[in-house]
Enzyme design. Structure first.
Site, PDB file in Angstrom:
ATOM      1  N   GLY A   1       0.810  -1.218   0.000  1.00 20.58           N
ATOM      2  CA  GLY A   1       0.000   0.000   0.000  1.00 20.58           C
ATOM      3  C   GLY A   1       0.841   1.265   0.000  1.00 20.58           C
ATOM      4  N   HIS A   2       2.002   1.237  -0.651  1.00 22.01           N
ATOM      5  CA  HIS A   2       2.918   2.378  -0.594  1.00 22.01           C
ATOM      6  C   HIS A   2       2.411   3.602  -1.342  1.00 22.01           C
ATOM      7  CE1 HIS A   2       3.894   1.056  -4.637  1.00 22.01           C
ATOM      8  NE2 HIS A   2       4.622   2.141  -4.808  1.00 22.01           N
TER       9      HIS A   2
ATOM     10  N   GLY B   1      -0.651   4.765  -0.976  1.00 24.26           N
ATOM     11  CA  GLY B   1      -1.599   5.432  -0.094  1.00 24.26           C
ATOM     12  C   GLY B   1      -0.899   6.402   0.839  1.00 24.26           C
TER      13      GLY B   1
ATOM     14  N   GLY C   1       1.034   4.322   3.681  1.00 24.97           N
ATOM     15  CA  GLY C   1       2.145   3.553   3.132  1.00 24.97           C
ATOM     16  C   GLY C   1       3.281   4.435   2.651  1.00 24.97           C
TER      17      GLY C   1
ATOM     18  N   SER D   1      -7.911   0.486  11.945  1.00 25.29           N
ATOM     19  CA  SER D   1      -8.602   1.774  11.964  1.00 25.29           C
ATOM     20  C   SER D   1      -9.392   1.899  13.257  1.00 25.29           C
ATOM     21  CB  SER D   1      -9.547   1.879  10.760  1.00 25.29           C
ATOM     22  OG  SER D   1     -10.500   2.895  10.944  1.00 25.29           O
ATOM     23  N   SER D   2      -9.611   3.127  13.695  1.00 27.37           N
ATOM     24  CA  SER D   2     -10.372   3.344  14.929  1.00 27.37           C
ATOM     25  C   SER D   2     -11.844   2.962  14.772  1.00 27.37           C
ATOM     26  CB  SER D   2     -10.278   4.810  15.358  1.00 27.37           C
ATOM     27  OG  SER D   2     -10.796   5.666  14.350  1.00 27.37           O
ATOM     28  N   CYS D   3     -12.298   2.710  13.529  1.00 28.28           N
ATOM     29  CA  CYS D   3     -13.699   2.339  13.312  1.00 28.28           C
ATOM     30  C   CYS D   3     -13.997   0.917  13.789  1.00 28.28           C
ATOM     31  CB  CYS D   3     -14.091   2.485  11.850  1.00 28.28           C
ATOM     32  SG  CYS D   3     -13.370   1.235  10.768  1.00 28.28           S
TER      33      CYS D   3
ATOM     34  N   TYR E   1     -16.134  -2.463   6.497  1.00 29.15           N
ATOM     35  CA  TYR E   1     -14.710  -2.131   6.629  1.00 29.15           C
ATOM     36  C   TYR E   1     -14.208  -2.483   8.024  1.00 29.15           C
ATOM     37  CZ  TYR E   1     -10.398   0.635   6.490  1.00 29.15           C
ATOM     38  OH  TYR E   1      -9.078   1.039   6.530  1.00 29.15           O
TER      39      TYR E   1
ATOM     40  N   LYS F   1     -11.264  -5.201   9.214  1.00 29.73           N
ATOM     41  CA  LYS F   1     -10.099  -4.832  10.017  1.00 29.73           C
ATOM     42  C   LYS F   1     -10.032  -5.650  11.311  1.00 29.73           C
ATOM     43  CE  LYS F   1      -7.997  -1.923   7.421  1.00 29.73           C
ATOM     44  NZ  LYS F   1      -6.656  -2.263   6.913  1.00 29.73           N
TER      45      LYS F   1
ATOM     46  N   THR G   1      -5.514   6.713  14.989  1.00 28.48           N
ATOM     47  CA  THR G   1      -6.631   7.647  15.056  1.00 28.48           C
ATOM     48  C   THR G   1      -6.811   8.309  13.686  1.00 28.48           C
ATOM     49  OG1 THR G   1      -7.538   9.509  16.315  1.00 28.48           O
ATOM     50  CG2 THR G   1      -5.180   9.590  15.821  1.00 28.48           C
ATOM     51  N   ASN G   2      -7.624   9.366  13.608  1.00 28.96           N
ATOM     52  CA  ASN G   2      -7.850  10.094  12.350  1.00 28.96           C
ATOM     53  C   ASN G   2      -6.533  10.716  11.867  1.00 28.96           C
ATOM     54  OD1 ASN G   2     -10.773   9.784  12.405  1.00 28.96           O
ATOM     55  ND2 ASN G   2     -10.719  11.211  14.127  1.00 28.96           N
TER      56      ASN G   2
ATOM     57  N   HIS H   1     -12.152  13.292   4.249  1.00 27.51           N
ATOM     58  CA  HIS H   1     -12.379  13.486   5.669  1.00 27.51           C
ATOM     59  C   HIS H   1     -12.345  14.970   5.995  1.00 27.51           C
ATOM     60  CE1 HIS H   1     -10.875   9.155   5.794  1.00 27.51           C
ATOM     61  NE2 HIS H   1     -12.119   9.117   6.221  1.00 27.51           N
TER      62      HIS H   1
ATOM     63  N   ARG I   1     -12.992  15.667  18.164  1.00 23.72           N
ATOM     64  CA  ARG I   1     -12.255  14.700  17.364  1.00 23.72           C
ATOM     65  C   ARG I   1     -10.756  14.781  17.677  1.00 23.72           C
ATOM     66  NH1 ARG I   1     -16.657  13.266  16.846  1.00 23.72           N
ATOM     67  NH2 ARG I   1     -17.857  12.768  14.965  1.00 23.72           N
TER      68      ARG I   1
END
Length: 311
Positions: free
Chosen positions: A11-12, A14, A17, A108-110, A137, A141, A165-166, A180, A210
């Site tokens: 995932g580099h 992204g 990444g 992810s925090s989700c 999603y 995860k 986190t975000n 976001h 947040r």
């Protein structure tokens, strides 16, 4: 990590990444292998197995995932669940088969229940129902975390997981509908400044709290964990600080240099009142973020001008 160890960053391309690759290069690691999705489809198990068998990695960072905002998550539910399940399963299994030294899986925090107490502690996982809009999603995860734990339990693999986190920073998505809050605000205020607008409208009351972290700080945390952390349990990675959306809006406005007023449309929804991760465990190990929100926002606007505004 051995300085001459062979490292695969999945995932580099992204935001996360790419930040990990930057961190590794800055630390003197040059034996880094990457593949674009066109070069290697991580959903193809045979291709992933052949890739791992031929390359024989020492370390793996799993930052590859199908990602998107609320609309994308809710619209493409099957793809978000299937693609992410298959990507992580293929990488984790190939890492086991090829006996890599250590792997870090990023979540992810989700993953936390919608109504979990705040701040979010690691032990709150699987204690309640998930947020419905991004449930596919989140389930993927969670499955990745459990796969890492299972391969550790059964085969002794040193697979660790971290939940950031975000995030915001270089390589962010600035689409007004799909991005976001920070990149959306940066673009909104930039366009208002360029157009000479006197007022910019923001959805909601501005009251939700947040937490935000500069993506290069996450990369620093990933490097720290790969060198210092070997526990079974996943670990939260955050700043421990929170800000209201209203405060954030004014900080972004100042970073962008928009001099007009902000108007909050209170007829629009606010979303979850508060979302803060408990990062006490990683802080207790000696790692803390380095970039203040003000400093990070100034850098993020600079990246926006380089990556988006110029185009």
């Amino acid at each position: 990590m051995e300085l001459n160890g062979k490292i695969f960053v999945a995932g580099h391309k992204g935001m996360v990444g790419a930040a990990i690759v930057r961190k590794l290069l800055n630390e003197g690691y040059n034996n880094i292998v990457t593949r674009t999705s066109k070069e290697l489809d991580l959903r193809n198990q045979a291709a992933v197995n052949d890739f791992f068998a031929s390359e024989q990695f020492d370390y793996v960072f799993v930052a590859a995932a199908k990602v998107g905002g609320i609309l994308a998550n809710n619209t493409y539910r099957a793809e978000f669940l299937f693609d992410n399940l298959v990507i992580e399963a293929n990488i984790i299994h190939a890492a086991y088969v090829n006996k890599i030294t250590k792997m870090l899986f990023l979540g992810s925090s989700c993953i936390y229940p919608k109504m979990a107490p705040q701040p979010l502690k690691e032990e709150y996982l699987l204690t309640g129902l998930l947020e419905p809009t991004n449930e596919p999603y989140a389930i993927a995860k969670i499955a990745g975390i459990k796969l890492c734990e299972a391969y550790r339990d059964q085969f002794g693999c040193n697979f660790i997981s971290a939940m950031p986190t975000n995030l915001y920073g270089k390589g962010d998505n600035y689409h007004l509908q799909n991005s976001h809050v920070i990149p959306a605000l940066i673009r909104k205020f930039h366009e208002a400044k360029v157009n000479g607008s006197k007022v910019t409208e923001i959805w909601g009351t501005g009251s939700p709290l947040r937490e935000f972290m500069f993506v290069d700080d996450l990369a620093d945390a990933c490097f720290f964990l790969m060198n210092e952390y070997n526990d079974r349990s996943f670990i939260n990675v955050g700043t421990g600080a929170e800000v209201t959306i209203k405060e954030l809006a004014y900080l972004v406005r100042d970073a962008v240099g928009f001099t007009g007023n902000i108007q909050f449309d209170t007829t629009k929804p606010d979303g979850t009142p508060r979302k803060l991760m408990d990062s006490g465990r990683i802080h207790g190990l000696g790692w803390k973020h380095k970039t203040s929100l003000e400093e990070g926002l100034a850098k993020a606007y600079g990246f926006f001008l380089e990556e988006i505004a110029a185009v």
